[in-house]
Enzyme design. Structure first.
Site: not given
Ligand code: ATR
Length: 270
Positions: A17, A66, A102, A129, A151-152, A156, A217
């Site tokens: 930044s 944040k 963002d 997330g 999402n996994r 959520k 990135y």
């Molecule tokens: P960020 O601020 O980077 O979004 P976060 O709030 O912790 O970080 O969210 C991480 C995201 O990456 C979530 O959507 C998470 O999925 P879950 O909600 O199921 O945990 C996803 N994520 C992290 N590791 C992952 C993986 N190995 N495969 C798929 N999704 C993943």
């Protein structure tokens, strides 16, 4: 008179930044300083308030603060409210105003640099997330025909979509939903961009000419490698989003939007 700005985070030494805002200031002939400030959760508020007391005009906020910045803001923009996160603080006579740039950074990068209009597109947002929540409203406001969040942990994604489903064409679920249709834009907002964890979304996701957008990135992530393997036409990392969010912060503070492209080129050249 020099106006003072800063970015606050932890860690912060790696932040691009200061370089980006110095480049914007040079480009537009503005007289400003832009520092990088390290804080801890315990010192975050004190550091911000000291910066204001010293005459600071605005601040960018990065991980992990944040949410702290959201709590500290007296007033919030609609997009910061929607993101439930603040990456830009403006210090005004009326108090601290929190915003989130963002999502605009992402939308402008897709539309202006890459040249893909989001209106009418089928968009897949992977992840639910903070990163996904941060960009969702500006993405929806760009007018896609359909936005699917997967999402996994599907619940959520559903919780995120439920906030907006009455106003926008947004749906949500688990990864298995993604393989059932083609998308014009697929955005990786999971944290797999920061690790080497694989992201298995399956084949046949991308429409002809589609865009694969990695929000992180600095390296070829598993998501980008997978898009290459599938022969996706356009693949990009999120460096343009980074410069774009900075440009929008600059605009909020200084009333003029800098030109993103030369600064992006400068960053890519290292
Ligand atoms: P960020 O601020 O980077 O979004 P976060 O709030 O912790 O970080 O969210 C991480 C995201 O990456 C979530 O959507 C998470 O999925 P879950 O909600 O199921 O945990 C996803 N994520 C992290 N590791 C992952 C993986 N190995 N495969 C798929 N999704 C993943």
């Amino acid at each position: 008179m020099t106006d003072h700005y800063a970015v606050i985070g932890n860690p912060i030494a790696q932040s691009k930044s200061p370089l980006i805002h110095a480049a914007f200031a040079r480009q537009l002939g503005h007289d400003l300083s832009y520092d990088a400030l390290l804080a801890t959760p315990e010192t975050f508020e004190t550091v911000v308030r000291q910066f204001i007391a010293d005459g600071g005009c605005g601040m960018n906020v990065t991980a992990p603060f944040k949410l702290d910045a959201l709590a500290l803001s007296g007033r919030l923009s609609e997009r910061a409210q929607a993101a439930q996160a603040v990456n830009t603080l403006s210090f005004t006579p009326e108090g601290i105003v929190g915003d989130n740039t963002d999502g605009v950074g992402l939308v402008n990068d897709i539309q202006d640099r890459i040249g893909l209009r989001l209106a009418g597109c089928r968009v897949l947002l992977v992840g639910a997330g903070g990163a996904a929540r941060g960009v969702l409203l500006p993405l929806l406001q760009a007018g896609p025909a359909d936005l699917l969040i997967v999402n996994r942990s599907p619940q959520k994604a559903r919780a995120l979509a439920d906030n907006w489903a009455t106003r926008y064409p947004v749906r949500a679920g688990g990864f298995e939903l993604a393989g059932k249709q083609h998308f014009d834009v697929v955005i990786n907002a999971t944290s797999t961009g920061l690790s080497d964890a694989p992201l298995n979304l399956g084949d046949g996701l991308y429409a002809p000419g589609a865009l694969a957008y990695e929000m992180s990135y600095g390296r070829q992530t598993p998501f980008m490698q997978e898009a290459h393997r599938q022969g996706v036409a356009r693949i990009t990392d999120g460096l343009g989003m980074l410069v774009g969010q900075a440009a929008e912060s600059f605009r909020l503070w200084r009333g003029v939007l800098p030109d993103v492209l030369p600064v992006l080129q400068q960053l890519r050249q290292g």
